[in-house]
Structures are given as structure tokens and as C-alpha cells.
Design a protein around this motif. Structure first.
Motif, PDB file in Angstrom:
ATOM      1  N   ASP A  48       0.967  -1.184  -0.454  1.00 13.80           N
ATOM      2  CA  ASP A  48       0.043  -0.085  -0.464  1.00 13.80           C
ATOM      3  C   ASP A  48       0.723   1.096  -0.106  1.00 13.80           C
ATOM      4  O   ASP A  48       0.706   2.139  -0.394  1.00 13.80           O
ATOM      5  CB  ASP A  48      -0.694  -0.091   0.514  1.00 13.80           C
ATOM      6  CG  ASP A  48      -1.925  -1.057   1.593  1.00 13.80           C
ATOM      7  OD1 ASP A  48      -2.813  -1.314  -0.079  1.00 13.80           O
ATOM      8  OD2 ASP A  48      -2.245  -1.196   2.138  1.00 13.80           O
ATOM      9  N   ALA A  49       2.372   1.427   1.057  1.00 13.69           N
ATOM     10  CA  ALA A  49       3.424   2.311   0.864  1.00 13.69           C
ATOM     11  C   ALA A  49       3.382   2.565  -0.558  1.00 13.69           C
ATOM     12  O   ALA A  49       3.210   3.704  -0.623  1.00 13.69           O
ATOM     13  CB  ALA A  49       3.863   2.037   1.840  1.00 13.69           C
ATOM     14  N   ILE A  50       3.428   1.281  -1.772  1.00 10.97           N
ATOM     15  CA  ILE A  50       4.819   1.255  -2.801  1.00 10.97           C
ATOM     16  C   ILE A  50       3.518   2.332  -3.694  1.00 10.97           C
ATOM     17  O   ILE A  50       3.488   2.986  -3.937  1.00 10.97           O
ATOM     18  CB  ILE A  50       5.172   0.147  -3.309  1.00 10.97           C
ATOM     19  CG1 ILE A  50       6.232  -0.626  -1.949  1.00 10.97           C
ATOM     20  CG2 ILE A  50       5.669   0.299  -4.467  1.00 10.97           C
ATOM     21  CD1 ILE A  50       6.716  -1.359  -2.127  1.00 10.97           C
ATOM     22  N   LYS A  51       2.585   1.684  -3.449  1.00 11.33           N
ATOM     23  CA  LYS A  51       0.767   2.195  -4.484  1.00 11.33           C
ATOM     24  C   LYS A  51       1.248   3.524  -4.212  1.00 11.33           C
ATOM     25  O   LYS A  51       1.293   4.908  -5.274  1.00 11.33           O
ATOM     26  CB  LYS A  51      -0.023   0.701  -4.291  1.00 11.33           C
ATOM     27  CG  LYS A  51      -0.454  -0.055  -4.327  1.00 11.33           C
ATOM     28  CD  LYS A  51      -1.838  -0.442  -4.705  1.00 11.33           C
ATOM     29  CE  LYS A  51      -1.182  -2.405  -4.785  1.00 11.33           C
ATOM     30  NZ  LYS A  51      -2.586  -2.845  -4.322  1.00 11.33           N
ATOM     31  N   ALA A  56       1.644   9.617  -5.633  1.00  5.64           N
ATOM     32  CA  ALA A  56       2.675  10.947  -5.537  1.00  5.64           C
ATOM     33  C   ALA A  56       3.701  11.550  -6.275  1.00  5.64           C
ATOM     34  O   ALA A  56       3.284  12.254  -6.564  1.00  5.64           O
ATOM     35  CB  ALA A  56       2.892  10.230  -3.587  1.00  5.64           C
ATOM     36  N   VAL A  57       4.767  10.411  -6.453  1.00  2.83           N
ATOM     37  CA  VAL A  57       5.523  11.124  -7.113  1.00  2.83           C
ATOM     38  C   VAL A  57       5.145  11.104  -8.946  1.00  2.83           C
ATOM     39  O   VAL A  57       5.598  12.717  -8.524  1.00  2.83           O
ATOM     40  CB  VAL A  57       6.778   9.738  -7.142  1.00  2.83           C
ATOM     41  CG1 VAL A  57       7.872   9.930  -8.403  1.00  2.83           C
ATOM     42  CG2 VAL A  57       7.216   8.886  -6.087  1.00  2.83           C
ATOM     43  N   LEU A 249      12.595  -3.288   2.516  1.00  2.00           N
ATOM     44  CA  LEU A 249      11.462  -2.590   1.701  1.00  2.00           C
ATOM     45  C   LEU A 249      11.214  -3.840   1.061  1.00  2.00           C
ATOM     46  O   LEU A 249       9.768  -4.497   0.589  1.00  2.00           O
ATOM     47  CB  LEU A 249      12.117  -1.277   1.466  1.00  2.00           C
ATOM     48  CG  LEU A 249      12.337  -0.331   2.307  1.00  2.00           C
ATOM     49  CD1 LEU A 249      12.341   1.030   1.924  1.00  2.00           C
ATOM     50  CD2 LEU A 249      10.589  -0.399   3.402  1.00  2.00           C
ATOM     51  N   THR A 250      11.732  -3.772  -0.354  1.00  2.00           N
ATOM     52  CA  THR A 250      11.599  -4.733  -1.280  1.00  2.00           C
ATOM     53  C   THR A 250      12.509  -5.030  -2.632  1.00  2.00           C
ATOM     54  O   THR A 250      13.607  -4.434  -2.851  1.00  2.00           O
ATOM     55  CB  THR A 250       9.930  -4.053  -1.691  1.00  2.00           C
ATOM     56  OG1 THR A 250      10.149  -4.868  -3.486  1.00  2.00           O
ATOM     57  CG2 THR A 250      10.296  -2.805  -2.568  1.00  2.00           C
ATOM     58  N   VAL A 290       8.349   5.866   0.218  1.00  2.20           N
ATOM     59  CA  VAL A 290       8.338   4.498   1.271  1.00  2.20           C
ATOM     60  C   VAL A 290       8.933   5.219   2.360  1.00  2.20           C
ATOM     61  O   VAL A 290       9.099   4.583   3.866  1.00  2.20           O
ATOM     62  CB  VAL A 290       8.499   3.586   0.550  1.00  2.20           C
ATOM     63  CG1 VAL A 290       8.418   2.644   1.768  1.00  2.20           C
ATOM     64  CG2 VAL A 290       7.651   3.526  -0.216  1.00  2.20           C
ATOM     65  N   ALA A 291      10.624   5.261   2.377  1.00  4.41           N
ATOM     66  CA  ALA A 291      12.176   4.934   3.206  1.00  4.41           C
ATOM     67  C   ALA A 291      11.432   5.715   4.633  1.00  4.41           C
ATOM     68  O   ALA A 291      11.649   5.873   5.927  1.00  4.41           O
ATOM     69  CB  ALA A 291      12.911   4.974   3.075  1.00  4.41           C
TER      70      ALA A 291
END
Length: 411
Positions: A48-51, A56-57, A249-250, A290-291
Motif C-alpha cells: 500500500d505504501a508503494i502504491k 504521489a511521485v 523494503l522490497t 517509502v523509507a
């Protein structure tokens, strides 16, 4: 062209397929229980944070996200990493950091920067298979580096390197929860390694891919922090710190970094310009987003999750493995290293294991630069769940016991 092999450069003879990458293909077979890959559990990915970060970016800064960028890397991400490195006791600036496309690219670039054909690399026995693959393209020799010093002296290493036709050019190791053994090097041995690097006048690559995944015990300072403490400034040090977001993170966004003295970073920037210009800007921006918001919470979540799986594997090993089999008890990371009786071969055991009990792991010889360690295997506990660990270790323990019984019966 009929004979491609005759056209390849000499260095391609050093290239070998990764046993780990080949074994990952087994994951497509639903009945295989795999302890082979060093793979994070996708249930932990902050999806969800990555989406949210991509949205946002692209909403706020799409032109920059989709455009060419500087080779050093996205400046706000490098600034975040300056603060992160400071939390590890490493005082640096953004001029000491370059973003790479994963830490594997970092190893390749460092090999390209320092190794000439015939030169010698010092590394532990065993060591990370991906490092051997990255360095092999530059046609080195290897010599065994023993963290506690052992019997080797700087003069002995130099003599061995001369006999092999080159110089000692660099040292490489994973200092925390190493891949493949899961072991961590203590502070006193870290100082010995730094002393050795200074005496040999060589760079020391600190692969820190697993450093954040500590489940118990006391943190030892990073090699780079210790070298800064000794030398007074990062630009006077010889430790090259290779970090990654893949385990925290991923892995799919392929974002890593190198933190090192500025003269080294300047050369690495030239290599990156020639290789791929820069790592994907949008991925760097997403990782930064995300970080900045979730890193600490994500790391704590991963620690709790993997700690439980490590504990489950260690308990299963204690229940199911026969006498004569030993294994490491890592304080963090993703791996347990098993030593089988001397007469057993990990590769032969793997073939029988897949055929008879449908359990996969990685034979240990692949992690030794000289092909030794045939009676060892690597087990990963980060991906399989508790049920798979229990079932897999019960099956594997039974197979190993059967092999041992057969040898006893033949004596």
C-alpha cells in the motif's frame, strides 16, 4: 554465425550459472518445499505504501520521475541515506554515496574498478555466491581470509598473490548474518580485518545487505564506522560499504547504494555513466518516499516476522536432524548453514531430496571459491511458513538419517 563460443571474450569462461537462481525455478512446482532462495516474504512488502508512493511521485513530479537523471542518484534519497549511515556511526555527506541498481550491481562495479586479470581477492570460505559471480568476470584468483587472523600474514598473502600472477587487490565479506552461514563477525575480529586491509593497502568491501535484520544480541559497529573512528574521516578510510533496500523494503525496485571515500565514489560514477547512466529515477523516488515514512516500522515488522521463522527452523532442526549433523544458530539474517558428515555430498543429497521428498536447498560447495565444502548446505527460513519448515525439516532429517544408515551398513 555457427560457432558463438569461439567469438566470446576469454572472461566469459569464468561465468557460471547461479545455483541459487536455477533452484528458484523450482518455486513454480507447487509440491516442492523450498529452502533454497534468499527471498524475502512477499507478505511483508509495504504494497500500500508503494502504491501510494508511485501515485504521489507521478502526481507531484512526473517529469523528473520519468526523465534521465544524474548518475550519482536521486539527491533526496542520498540525503536520507546520509542520515541513515549516521545512525550506524558513519559520518558522511551525499558525495560519499552513489545509488546502484541493487547491491549486486555495486559488487560488479567494485570488481570492475579494482580487479585486473590475475589479481587476488581475499574472502571468507564460504562466501556469498553472488559476489563470486560478480568478481569472476574480472578473472581474479581467490585466497582464504580468516576473520580471526589464523596463520596467514600480510606477507604470506602477498606471496600467494605473486605466485598466482598478480597482486592482492581487495577483500570482501558480509560482516552481519552472512550469506550463506548466518554468522556475524565480532568487534575484535572486525578490527583485525581492518588492520589487515591497512597492512596490505587494499580496499575492504563490507556487504551489509542483512545488517538491519538482527533478532537478538548486541550490534557490532560496522567496519566502515570502525575505520572512520580509526582514521578520523570517511575520505581517509578504505572500507566500502554496500547497502540495499532489498531485504528491508522490497527487492523488486532494485535500489542499493555504496558509501565510501569520495575519490572512490567519483570513479564509480564514471563506471555507472558508461554502464546504465543511472538507476531508474522513479524507483529511487518511490524508495525515498517509502523509507522516509515507513522504514523503521517496516524493519521492526520484518525482524519480528523472521525471528519467528528462524526460531521455528532451529526448533525443527533440533527435533528432526540425526546425530552427526550440525548447524549455525544465527542472531539475524535469513540463513542457517548445515554441516553434514564428511562422507556426504550436498549436491548429491539435493538430487535425491528433490526426487524422493520434494525438498530443495542449496549445496554448500557453490559458496566456496575453491569448490570445497561439499558436505555443507544452506537453508533459508525467510520464505517458507511454519508448516513448510516443520514438514520440510522432518523429511530432510529422515533422508539424511537414511543416507547415514546406508553408509554404516556398508562398513
Amino acid at each position: 554465425m555457427s560457432d558463438w563460443d569461439a567469438r566470446y571474450s576469454a572472461r566469459t569462461g569464468k561465468m557460471r550459472a547461479s545455483e541459487v537462481r536455477e533452484l528458484l525455478k523450482l518455486l513454480d512446482q507447487p509440491d516442492i518445499i523450498s529452502f533454497a532462495g534468499g527471498i524475502p516474504d512477499p507478505a511483508l512488502f509495504p504494497k500500500d505504501a508503494i502504491k501510494e508512493a508511485y501515485a504521489a511521485v507521478l502526481h507531484e513530479n512526473a517529469d523528473a520521475a520519468l526523465q534521465y537523471s544524474v548518475s550519482e542518484g536521486y539527491k533526496p534519497l542520498r540525503q536520507w541515506l546520509v542520515q541513515y549511515m549516521a545512525s550506524l556511526g558513519v559520518a558522511c555527506t551525499i558525495d560519499n554515496i552513489i545509488i546502484t541498481t541493487g547491491s549486486q550491481q555495486a559488487l560488479d562495479y567494485l570488481g570492475k574498478l579494482f580487479i585486473s586479470p590475475g589479481d587476488t581477492i581475499l574472502t571468507t570460505w564460504p562466501t556469498y555466491l553472488g559476489a563470486l559471480q560478480a568478481f569472476n568476470a574480472y578473472e581474479p584468483h581467490y585466497d582464504r581470509m580468516i576473520p580471526d587472523g589464523g596463520n596467514m600474514t600480510p606477507d604470506a598473502y602477498r606471496a600467494n598473490a605473486r605466485a598466482a600472477g598478480g597482486q592482492v587487490k581487495l577483500a570482501y565479506l558480509t560482516s552481519d548474518f552472512s550469506n550463506p552461514t548466518g554468522e556475524t563477525i565480532g568487534r575484535s575480529d572486525r578490527m583485525k580485518l581492518i588492520d589487515l586491509a591497512h597492512e596490505l593497502d587494499i580496499p575492504l568491501i563490507e556487504d551489509a545487505a542483512y545488517r538491519a535484520l538482527r533478532y537478538e544480541g548486541e550490534n557490532a559497529p560496522s567496519l566502515l564506522a570502525l575505520d572512520i573512528e580509526r582514521e578520523g574521516h570517511i575520505d581517509q578510510t578504505r572500507v566500502l560499504y554496500s547497502g540495499s533496500f532489498s531485504k528491508t523494503l522490497t527487492p523488486g525496485l532494485r535500489v542499493g547504494w555504496i558509501c565510501a571515500a569520495h575519490p572512490v565514489i567519483s570513479k564509480l560514477v564514471l563506471i555507472k555513466q558508461a554502464a546504465d547512466l543511472h538507476s531508474p529515477t522513479i524507483n529511487q523516488m518511490v524508495i525515498h518516499h517509502v523509507a522516509e515514512r515507513h522504514f523503521d516500522a517496516q524493519v521492526e515488522k520484518a525482524r519480528k516476522h523472521y525471528r519467528q521463522r528462524r526460531d521455528h527452523m532451529l526448533n525443527a532442526l533440533a527435533r528432526y536432524m540425526p546425530e552427526g549433523v550440525t548447524w549455525t544458530k544465527p542472531e539475524g539474517g535469513m540463513f542457517v548453514w548445515m554441516t553434514l558428515p564428511d562422507h556426504m555430498d550436498g549436491a548429491a543429497l539435493l538430487a535425491r531430496s528433490i526426487e524422493q521428498i520434494r525438498v530443495a536447498f542449496v549445496p554448500g560447495a557453490a559458496f566456496h571459491a575453491d569448490g570445497t565444502g561439499r558436505n555443507t548446505i544452506r537453508l533459508n527460513f525467510s520464505l517458507p511458513d511454519a508448516e513448510a519448515i516443520d514438514t520440510g525439516m522432518q523429511r530432510l532429517g529422515g533422508l539424511i538419517k537414511s543416507e547415514m544408515d546406508q553408509v554404516r551398513a556398508q562398513r
